[in-house]
Design a protein around this motif. Structure first.
Motif, PDB file in Angstrom:
ATOM      1  N   UNK A  65       2.020   2.947  10.145  1.00 27.66           N
ATOM      2  CA  UNK A  65       2.730   3.586   9.044  1.00 27.66           C
ATOM      3  C   UNK A  65       1.829   3.591   7.819  1.00 27.66           C
ATOM      4  N   UNK A  66       2.021   4.603   6.985  1.00 30.52           N
ATOM      5  CA  UNK A  66       1.207   4.734   5.778  1.00 30.52           C
ATOM      6  C   UNK A  66       2.081   4.491   4.555  1.00 30.52           C
ATOM      7  N   UNK A  67       1.607   3.630   3.692  1.00 31.81           N
ATOM      8  CA  UNK A  67       2.324   3.318   2.460  1.00 31.81           C
ATOM      9  C   UNK A  67       1.409   3.567   1.261  1.00 31.81           C
ATOM     10  N   UNK A  68       2.055   3.890   0.142  1.00 29.58           N
ATOM     11  CA  UNK A  68       1.342   4.195  -1.096  1.00 29.58           C
ATOM     12  C   UNK A  68       1.799   3.284  -2.220  1.00 29.58           C
ATOM     13  N   UNK A  69       0.866   2.985  -3.109  1.00 30.12           N
ATOM     14  CA  UNK A  69       1.224   2.306  -4.339  1.00 30.12           C
ATOM     15  C   UNK A  69       1.768   3.304  -5.350  1.00 30.12           C
ATOM     16  N   UNK A  70       2.183   2.777  -6.490  1.00 27.82           N
ATOM     17  CA  UNK A  70       2.828   3.611  -7.503  1.00 27.82           C
ATOM     18  C   UNK A  70       1.819   4.307  -8.408  1.00 27.82           C
ATOM     19  N   UNK A 125       7.874  -2.315   3.093  1.00 25.40           N
ATOM     20  CA  UNK A 125       6.543  -2.684   2.615  1.00 25.40           C
ATOM     21  C   UNK A 125       6.354  -2.133   1.208  1.00 25.40           C
ATOM     22  N   UNK A 126       5.755  -2.934   0.362  1.00 25.04           N
ATOM     23  CA  UNK A 126       5.435  -2.486  -0.999  1.00 25.04           C
ATOM     24  C   UNK A 126       3.966  -2.678  -1.287  1.00 25.04           C
ATOM     25  N   UNK A 127       3.389  -1.719  -2.017  1.00 23.42           N
ATOM     26  CA  UNK A 127       2.023  -1.842  -2.518  1.00 23.42           C
ATOM     27  C   UNK A 127       2.110  -1.802  -4.042  1.00 23.42           C
ATOM     28  N   UNK A 128       1.576  -2.827  -4.677  1.00 22.20           N
ATOM     29  CA  UNK A 128       1.638  -2.923  -6.131  1.00 22.20           C
ATOM     30  C   UNK A 128       0.229  -2.967  -6.686  1.00 22.20           C
ATOM     31  N   UNK A 129      -0.081  -1.976  -7.518  1.00 26.59           N
ATOM     32  CA  UNK A 129      -1.410  -1.878  -8.115  1.00 26.59           C
ATOM     33  C   UNK A 129      -1.425  -2.477  -9.509  1.00 26.59           C
ATOM     34  N   UNK A 148      -4.545  -2.133   8.830  1.00 25.85           N
ATOM     35  CA  UNK A 148      -5.777  -1.556   9.387  1.00 25.85           C
ATOM     36  C   UNK A 148      -6.656  -1.045   8.244  1.00 25.85           C
ATOM     37  N   UNK A 149      -6.465   0.173   7.853  1.00 30.14           N
ATOM     38  CA  UNK A 149      -7.310   0.766   6.822  1.00 30.14           C
ATOM     39  C   UNK A 149      -6.618   0.720   5.463  1.00 30.14           C
ATOM     40  N   UNK A 150      -7.410   0.419   4.443  1.00 31.92           N
ATOM     41  CA  UNK A 150      -6.914   0.500   3.067  1.00 31.92           C
ATOM     42  C   UNK A 150      -7.834   1.432   2.282  1.00 31.92           C
ATOM     43  N   UNK A 151      -7.241   2.217   1.428  1.00 31.29           N
ATOM     44  CA  UNK A 151      -8.000   3.240   0.704  1.00 31.29           C
ATOM     45  C   UNK A 151      -7.585   3.268  -0.764  1.00 31.29           C
ATOM     46  N   UNK A 152      -8.444   3.856  -1.548  1.00 34.10           N
ATOM     47  CA  UNK A 152      -8.126   4.232  -2.918  1.00 34.10           C
ATOM     48  C   UNK A 152      -8.289   5.747  -3.031  1.00 34.10           C
ATOM     49  N   UNK A 153      -7.277   6.381  -3.593  1.00 31.65           N
ATOM     50  CA  UNK A 153      -7.315   7.797  -3.930  1.00 31.65           C
ATOM     51  C   UNK A 153      -7.203   7.910  -5.450  1.00 31.65           C
ATOM     52  N   UNK A 154      -7.547   9.088  -5.950  1.00 27.90           N
ATOM     53  CA  UNK A 154      -7.291   9.368  -7.367  1.00 27.90           C
ATOM     54  C   UNK A 154      -6.862  10.814  -7.518  1.00 27.90           C
ATOM     55  N   UNK A 183      -4.458   5.582  -6.857  1.00 27.66           N
ATOM     56  CA  UNK A 183      -3.431   5.133  -5.922  1.00 27.66           C
ATOM     57  C   UNK A 183      -4.075   4.368  -4.773  1.00 27.66           C
ATOM     58  N   UNK A 184      -3.454   3.273  -4.381  1.00 27.48           N
ATOM     59  CA  UNK A 184      -3.917   2.630  -3.158  1.00 27.48           C
ATOM     60  C   UNK A 184      -3.031   3.082  -1.997  1.00 27.48           C
ATOM     61  N   UNK A 185      -3.587   2.958  -0.837  1.00 27.75           N
ATOM     62  CA  UNK A 185      -2.969   3.473   0.382  1.00 27.75           C
ATOM     63  C   UNK A 185      -3.305   2.496   1.497  1.00 27.75           C
TER      64      UNK A 185
END
Length: 122
Positions: free
Chosen positions: A109-114, A2-6, A32-38, A94-96
């Motif tokens: 599973x938890x995935x992170x963007x770059x 899985x890839x997350x591209x911001x 399920x859940x999507x988040x933004x972190x900084x 970062x998105x999650x």
């Protein structure tokens, strides 16, 4: 896999707006859940906003009323609209995503963007 591209970061003046997006692709059954972190230099990583599969949202107090999280489930994409930006919003964002990769397994599973840089400065 899985890839997350911001995308969508950049430089903006105080009071301005930016919109971030994060597209998930790959072996995804259901997100399920999507988040933004900084994460700002010298500070701890901060959870900025969360959106569930049902569309429920939560925000950090520091961004309430200024930021809006949304998602397009058909595109596996989450957005963050940031208005009235302040210098203290400067950070790498970062998105999650917490997701299931298979229909016959409830494992998440938890995935992170770059990460994408947002700089608020005059």
């Amino acid at each position: 896999q899985v890839q997350l591209v911001e995308s969508g970061g950049g430089l903006v003046q105080p009071g301005g707006s930016l919109s971030l997006s994060c597209a998930a692709s790959g072996s995804i059954f259901r997100i399920n859940t999507m988040c933004w972190y900084r994460h700002a230099p010298g500070k701890q990583r901060e959870l900025v906003a969360t959106i569930t599969s049902g569309g429920n949202t939560n925000y950090a107090d520091s961004v309430k009323g200024r930021f809006t999280i949304s998602r397009d489930k058909t595109k596996n994409t989450v957005y963050l609209q940031m208005n009235s930006l302040k210098p203290e919003d400067t950070a790498v964002y970062y998105c999650n995503a917490k997701l299931r990769t298979r229909a016959n397994s409830n494992a998440e599973y938890v995935y992170w963007g770059q990460g994408t840089q947002v700089t608020v400065s005059s």
